[in-house]
Design a protein around this motif. Sequence first.
Motif, PDB file in Angstrom:
ATOM      1  N   LEU A  64       0.819  -1.201   0.000  1.00  0.00           N
ATOM      2  CA  LEU A  64       0.000   0.000   0.000  1.00  0.00           C
ATOM      3  C   LEU A  64       0.855   1.253   0.000  1.00  0.00           C
ATOM      4  N   ASN A  65       0.401   2.232  -0.708  1.00  0.00           N
ATOM      5  CA  ASN A  65       1.001   3.556  -0.666  1.00  0.00           C
ATOM      6  C   ASN A  65       0.001   4.472   0.042  1.00  0.00           C
ATOM      7  N   ILE A  66       0.380   4.949   1.231  1.00  0.00           N
ATOM      8  CA  ILE A  66      -0.549   5.733   2.037  1.00  0.00           C
ATOM      9  C   ILE A  66      -1.067   6.948   1.268  1.00  0.00           C
ATOM     10  N   SER A  67      -0.187   7.538   0.445  1.00  0.00           N
ATOM     11  CA  SER A  67      -0.607   8.726  -0.301  1.00  0.00           C
ATOM     12  C   SER A  67      -1.734   8.415  -1.281  1.00  0.00           C
ATOM     13  N   ASP A  68      -1.819   7.143  -1.728  1.00  0.00           N
ATOM     14  CA  ASP A  68      -2.883   6.760  -2.652  1.00  0.00           C
ATOM     15  C   ASP A  68      -4.262   6.887  -2.006  1.00  0.00           C
ATOM     16  N   HIS A  69      -4.313   6.829  -0.679  1.00  0.00           N
ATOM     17  CA  HIS A  69      -5.588   6.869   0.034  1.00  0.00           C
ATOM     18  C   HIS A  69      -5.970   8.280   0.461  1.00  0.00           C
ATOM     19  N   ALA A  70      -5.097   9.236   0.212  1.00  0.00           N
ATOM     20  CA  ALA A  70      -5.350  10.598   0.675  1.00  0.00           C
ATOM     21  C   ALA A  70      -6.636  11.168   0.081  1.00  0.00           C
ATOM     22  N   THR A  71      -6.874  10.913  -1.202  1.00  0.00           N
ATOM     23  CA  THR A  71      -8.068  11.447  -1.855  1.00  0.00           C
ATOM     24  C   THR A  71      -9.333  10.855  -1.256  1.00  0.00           C
ATOM     25  N   ILE A  72      -9.324   9.528  -1.057  1.00  0.00           N
ATOM     26  CA  ILE A  72     -10.490   8.864  -0.470  1.00  0.00           C
ATOM     27  C   ILE A  72     -10.746   9.366   0.943  1.00  0.00           C
ATOM     28  N   LEU A  73      -9.679   9.455   1.742  1.00  0.00           N
ATOM     29  CA  LEU A  73      -9.831   9.904   3.120  1.00  0.00           C
ATOM     30  C   LEU A  73     -10.312  11.346   3.188  1.00  0.00           C
ATOM     31  N   GLY A  74      -9.751  12.187   2.318  1.00  0.00           N
ATOM     32  CA  GLY A  74     -10.186  13.581   2.283  1.00  0.00           C
ATOM     33  C   GLY A  74     -11.667  13.692   1.944  1.00  0.00           C
ATOM     34  N   PHE A  75     -12.086  12.912   0.953  1.00  0.00           N
ATOM     35  CA  PHE A  75     -13.503  12.912   0.583  1.00  0.00           C
ATOM     36  C   PHE A  75     -14.363  12.393   1.723  1.00  0.00           C
ATOM     37  N   ALA A  76     -13.954  11.286   2.337  1.00  0.00           N
ATOM     38  CA  ALA A  76     -14.743  10.666   3.407  1.00  0.00           C
ATOM     39  C   ALA A  76     -14.949  11.620   4.574  1.00  0.00           C
ATOM     40  N   VAL A  77     -13.880  12.262   4.987  1.00  0.00           N
ATOM     41  CA  VAL A  77     -13.971  13.204   6.109  1.00  0.00           C
ATOM     42  C   VAL A  77     -14.877  14.377   5.745  1.00  0.00           C
ATOM     43  N   ALA A  78     -14.684  14.945   4.556  1.00  0.00           N
ATOM     44  CA  ALA A  78     -15.483  16.091   4.127  1.00  0.00           C
ATOM     45  C   ALA A  78     -16.957  15.722   3.978  1.00  0.00           C
ATOM     46  N   ALA A  79     -17.237  14.562   3.372  1.00  0.00           N
ATOM     47  CA  ALA A  79     -18.619  14.147   3.132  1.00  0.00           C
ATOM     48  C   ALA A  79     -19.344  13.852   4.442  1.00  0.00           C
ATOM     49  N   ASN A  80     -18.675  13.134   5.337  1.00  0.00           N
ATOM     50  CA  ASN A  80     -19.306  12.820   6.626  1.00  0.00           C
ATOM     51  C   ASN A  80     -19.516  14.073   7.470  1.00  0.00           C
ATOM     52  N   PHE A  81     -18.550  14.977   7.415  1.00  0.00           N
ATOM     53  CA  PHE A  81     -18.683  16.228   8.153  1.00  0.00           C
ATOM     54  C   PHE A  81     -19.845  17.058   7.601  1.00  0.00           C
ATOM     55  N   ALA A  82     -19.981  17.096   6.284  1.00  0.00           N
ATOM     56  CA  ALA A  82     -21.068  17.850   5.656  1.00  0.00           C
ATOM     57  C   ALA A  82     -22.434  17.270   6.049  1.00  0.00           C
ATOM     58  N   CYS A  83     -22.530  15.939   6.045  1.00  0.00           N
ATOM     59  CA  CYS A  83     -23.787  15.297   6.452  1.00  0.00           C
ATOM     60  C   CYS A  83     -24.111  15.624   7.908  1.00  0.00           C
ATOM     61  N   TRP A  84     -23.099  15.633   8.752  1.00  0.00           N
ATOM     62  CA  TRP A  84     -23.304  15.968  10.166  1.00  0.00           C
ATOM     63  C   TRP A  84     -23.810  17.399  10.309  1.00  0.00           C
ATOM     64  N   LEU A  85     -23.239  18.320   9.552  1.00  0.00           N
ATOM     65  CA  LEU A  85     -23.686  19.706   9.620  1.00  0.00           C
ATOM     66  C   LEU A  85     -25.161  19.829   9.240  1.00  0.00           C
ATOM     67  N   VAL A  86     -25.567  19.124   8.198  1.00  0.00           N
ATOM     68  CA  VAL A  86     -26.966  19.156   7.766  1.00  0.00           C
ATOM     69  C   VAL A  86     -27.874  18.583   8.849  1.00  0.00           C
ATOM     70  N   LEU A  87     -27.459  17.464   9.431  1.00  0.00           N
ATOM     71  CA  LEU A  87     -28.249  16.837  10.491  1.00  0.00           C
ATOM     72  C   LEU A  87     -28.378  17.761  11.702  1.00  0.00           C
ATOM     73  N   MET A  88     -27.290  18.415  12.068  1.00  0.00           N
ATOM     74  CA  MET A  88     -27.323  19.341  13.205  1.00  0.00           C
ATOM     75  C   MET A  88     -28.244  20.523  12.917  1.00  0.00           C
ATOM     76  N   PHE A  89     -28.222  21.006  11.678  1.00  0.00           N
ATOM     77  CA  PHE A  89     -29.083  22.133  11.299  1.00  0.00           C
ATOM     78  C   PHE A  89     -30.558  21.740  11.394  1.00  0.00           C
ATOM     79  N   ILE A  90     -30.890  20.559  10.874  1.00  0.00           N
ATOM     80  CA  ILE A  90     -32.279  20.082  10.917  1.00  0.00           C
ATOM     81  C   ILE A  90     -32.717  19.853  12.363  1.00  0.00           C
ATOM     82  N   ALA A  91     -31.801  19.322  13.190  1.00  0.00           N
ATOM     83  CA  ALA A  91     -32.132  19.021  14.586  1.00  0.00           C
ATOM     84  C   ALA A  91     -32.514  20.261  15.374  1.00  0.00           C
TER      85      ALA A  91
END
Length: 315
Positions: A64-91
């Motif tokens: 494995l090359n850790i740098s190869d996963h940087a894009t996936i991890l960046g997306f995952a963190v951003a997407a999950n954080f965005a969903c959390w923000l929406v959920l908090m706003f609705i709550a």
Amino acid sequence: MAIFFSNLSEALRITSPIFLMLVLGVVLKRLQIINTAFVDTGSKLVFNLTLPAMLFLSIINADLNISDHATILGFAVAANFACWLVLMFIARYSPYPFATTSVVVQGAFRANTGIIGIALMANAYGEAGIAASAFYVAAITLLYNVLAVISLTPRGSQQNTGTMIKTLGKNPLILTILAASCLTILDLPMPEVVLISGQYFADMTLPLALLCTGASLDFKQLRSTPTPALIATLSRLIIVPFIIVTSAIVLGFRDAALGLIFFMSASPTAAASYIMAKAMKADDRLAANIIAITTLFFAFTISAGLAWLRSWGFA
């Protein structure tokens, strides 16, 4: 339609062994072959030793090359954080009290990536799937814990940042993945006896974790399941995964990368959400209901989702 059902059959091959292990845990608990003490001890063993061992070996043995996963991890963190923000706003506009809405938010965004997600990746992609999951679990575990504390802390209360950082710093999964990553980068050899002994522990992880997860479920309250639990279940199993996976498709993620994002985002609510809700004096009974319902239905939603993704050639 024939292609969809063919893919659905293949998807069930991936999800059904996990679901059956969970059911076996429930049955063994009912038959009193295993008890609460076994579940507590087994869960601690998985979290502190066998799961770290499995992730550690998967990383150092994989090419494995850790740098190869940087894009996936960046997306995952951003997407999950965005969903959390929406959920908090609705709550904020929910008619339910904070102790309820905070648990719904946590149950909706906090997926069981460390056990169910990894098990799904293992069934779908083998050892390479486990290794790829390790970095995802590390990043998302950090995010989930921080967001859970924020979600469950009443507005105006002081959040103990020092305690939160200390807890994350002692998390064995995070520490193990960091150690394995350093060894991989430095290309340091591991003694064979350590690898063999570690593999013994690693092989215990998924069967023991799934049995304990199943045995810890309590379905007694499902007949009187409140609306908040159903809202959290719908969000966790359908709405949040749909938003995250659709975004990933638009951004060009495909095949195993998209499979990783899908399995991790579509997993049921993590068991740790109950512990966190209880510790933060939120509605822990509701948290337990959300865990039970999402675990009961995740195999069906994930199987259908995976069949759809493969029918369109995305995963």
